[in-house]
Design an enzyme around this catalytic site. Structure first.
Site, mmCIF file in Angstrom:
data_model
loop_
_atom_site.group_PDB
_atom_site.id
_atom_site.type_symbol
_atom_site.label_atom_id
_atom_site.label_comp_id
_atom_site.label_asym_id
_atom_site.label_seq_id
_atom_site.Cartn_x
_atom_site.Cartn_y
_atom_site.Cartn_z
ATOM 1 N N GLY A 52 -9.640 -7.141 32.924
ATOM 2 C CA GLY A 52 -9.689 -8.076 34.066
ATOM 3 C C GLY A 52 -10.166 -7.380 35.334
ATOM 4 O O GLY A 52 -11.296 -6.906 35.420
ATOM 5 N N LYS B 289 -11.830 -5.406 23.094
ATOM 6 C CA LYS B 289 -11.833 -4.555 24.292
ATOM 7 C C LYS B 289 -11.743 -3.071 23.920
ATOM 8 O O LYS B 289 -12.428 -2.247 24.526
ATOM 9 C CB LYS B 289 -10.690 -4.973 25.221
HETATM 10 N N1 HSE Z 1 -7.116 -13.830 27.534
HETATM 11 C C1 HSE Z 1 -7.445 -12.589 28.147
HETATM 12 C C2 HSE Z 1 -6.146 -11.838 28.423
HETATM 13 C C3 HSE Z 1 -8.197 -12.844 29.422
HETATM 14 O O1 HSE Z 1 -5.089 -12.464 28.375
HETATM 15 O O2 HSE Z 1 -6.179 -10.642 28.654
HETATM 16 C C4 HSE Z 1 -8.786 -11.591 30.038
HETATM 17 O O3 HSE Z 1 -9.713 -10.970 29.191
#
Ligand code: HSE
Length: 438
Positions: free
Chosen positions: A161, A232
């Protein structure tokens, strides 16, 4: 009255002169206001558009000629929105406008995001994205197209994020020989695990809260079953080795099987359960062990205190030693902030490519089942004697209000293959969770 009119004329003339001078200076420097487009006006996309208004002066400090969002592409109309007049439904309007130099892709999913990004890059338009699914699947291909067309493909917001981690991996940590990355990479699941630990709240209710806060994916299975965190850690691992770590090759386990009883045991052991993405060098094989799974994290580890929607990425480099990046891993403005940081970098680098070291050569991973780890296990109480016979060096653990008909223990270090072989001989196994070492 006459004096007032004269004064007004003087002010207007001065403004005209200032405007002409500004335009002259911009033209002399070859610098014009950068026009951008945002694809997808959802949680993150709307945050990007609003950020340019809210933090106008910060944007201007970084890019003095200014950046303006000229178009917003979405299937929907947004009547009443102050940005309604910028909404278009036809991507070709954006592609065929020679003023557009930067595109922010916040659509999510592989298609049409991939086709749209590719078309933009082929025209020399830089693309910045928060779309981890697309980056994990097509990152190197899009990076190559960007390089061939003197523009950039950037994806700071695709991992963690609002946490700056991609840029540090590409720049600050570039001289390091990175041996380990451990990340809490999914805000939704970390929020859920924290709430379950601190309140007596059901899995469904806490998931609904995460969705209401705009953290969860459209299909929250991607969060809960670990696929999002897996993509990720695949991206981070790829940046670590400069090759492609395919997320399909990474063993992936989510949190759907974690119960309140597991949470209570973790607490009594001074640990917290976190969904982790782990990437570690296997020096012997010259490759990596990569895995996504819930771990019981000890209080002595810096990741233990990372709660709620916060994410953290713990990196070990041979010279820098341990560093940790921490921040909000999901949500409108934290993610938008990361996307805009990329857009500003692109605006400052029109006509050239910001380098990212990531080729499409696939990195063969070590067999994660051969990695030595310790486990926490809950099993029928009737199996207690068998547990002692099978698991040399196991230690019994207890928790307040633990069900009387079960026993729980932690194992000595062993490979997953050895663990699986022993556990298969026990009846009534209720839970197995890995232990992270301090
Ligand atoms: N759904 C993802 C999370 C959003 O909760 O981390 C951010 O990549």
């Amino acid at each position: 009255m006459k004096e007032v009119r004269n004064l007004r004329n003087i002010v207007r003339d001065l403004c005209d002169v200032a405007g002409i001078l500004k335009k002259y200076r911009q033209e002399r420097n070859g610098k014009q206001m950068i026009k951008a487009a945002v694809l997808g006006f959802g949680t993150v996309g709307s945050g990007v558009v609003e950020l340019f208004d809210i933090n106008r002066s910060s944007v201007a400090r970084r890019v003095p000629e200014g950046v303006e969002v000229k178009y917003i592409l979405d299937l929907r109309e947004f009547p009443g929105s102050p940005y309604a007049d910028r909404v278009v439904h036809d991507y070709d309007i954006i592609l065929n406008d020679p003023e557009i130099r930067v595109i922010c892709e916040t659509m999510g999913g592989k298609e049409p995001a991939f086709t749209f990004s590719k078309k933009a890059l082929e025209k020399g338009i830089s693309v910045c994205t928060s779309n981890k699914e697309l980056v994990a699947a097509h990152g190197p291909e899009l990076l190559k197209i960007a390089q061939e067309h003197n523009c950039s493909y950037l994806f700071e917001a695709s991992v963690g994020g609002g946490i700056p981690i991609i840029r540090p991996m590409n720049t600050s940590l570039a001289p390091e020989y990175i041996t380990q990355i451990i990340g809490i990479l999914n805000g939704t699941t970390n929020y859920m695990m924290t709430r379950m630990e601190q309140e007596d709240i059901s899995f469904e209710d806490v998931l609904r809260q995460a969705q209401d806060n705009g953290y969860a994916e459209k299909n929250p299975e991607a969060d809960i079953e670990g696929h999002d965190a897996c993509r990720k850690i695949a991206i981070l691992s790829s940046l670590m080795c400069g090759k492609t770590v395919r997320y399909e090759d990474i063993p992936c386990e989510g949190i759907s099987h974690i119960s309140m009883t597991d949470v209570a045991y973790a607490r009594s052991m001074g640990r917290a359960i976190k969904l982790l993405g782990i990437s570690e060098r296997d020096e012997e094989a010259g490759t990596f062990y990569v895995r996504t799974a819930p771990y019981m994290v000890p209080a002595s580890h810096p990741l233990h205190g990372v709660e709620d929607v916060f994410n953290a990425v713990f990196v070990h480099g041979n010279l820098v030693d341990n560093v940790m990046f921490y921040g909000r891993g999901a949500g409108k403005f934290p993610t938008a902030s990361a996307v805009v940081s990329d857009m500003l970098d692109c605006a400052l680098n029109i006509g050239q490519t910001i380098p990212v070291r990531w080729t499409d050569e696939v990195m063969q991973l070590s067999d994660a089942a051969q990695k030595v780890e310790r486990w926490f296990v809950r099993v029928d109480a009737a199996e207690a004697e068998k547990v002692k016979a099978l698991f040399d060096g196991c230690e019994t653990v207890t928790a307040p209000k633990a069900p009387a008909d079960e026993t729980a223990f932690t194992t000595a270090p062993m490979t997953e293959a050895a663990f699986a072989e022993k556990i298969a001989q026990l009846a009534g196994v209720k839970s197995t969770i890995r232990l992270l070492e301090a």
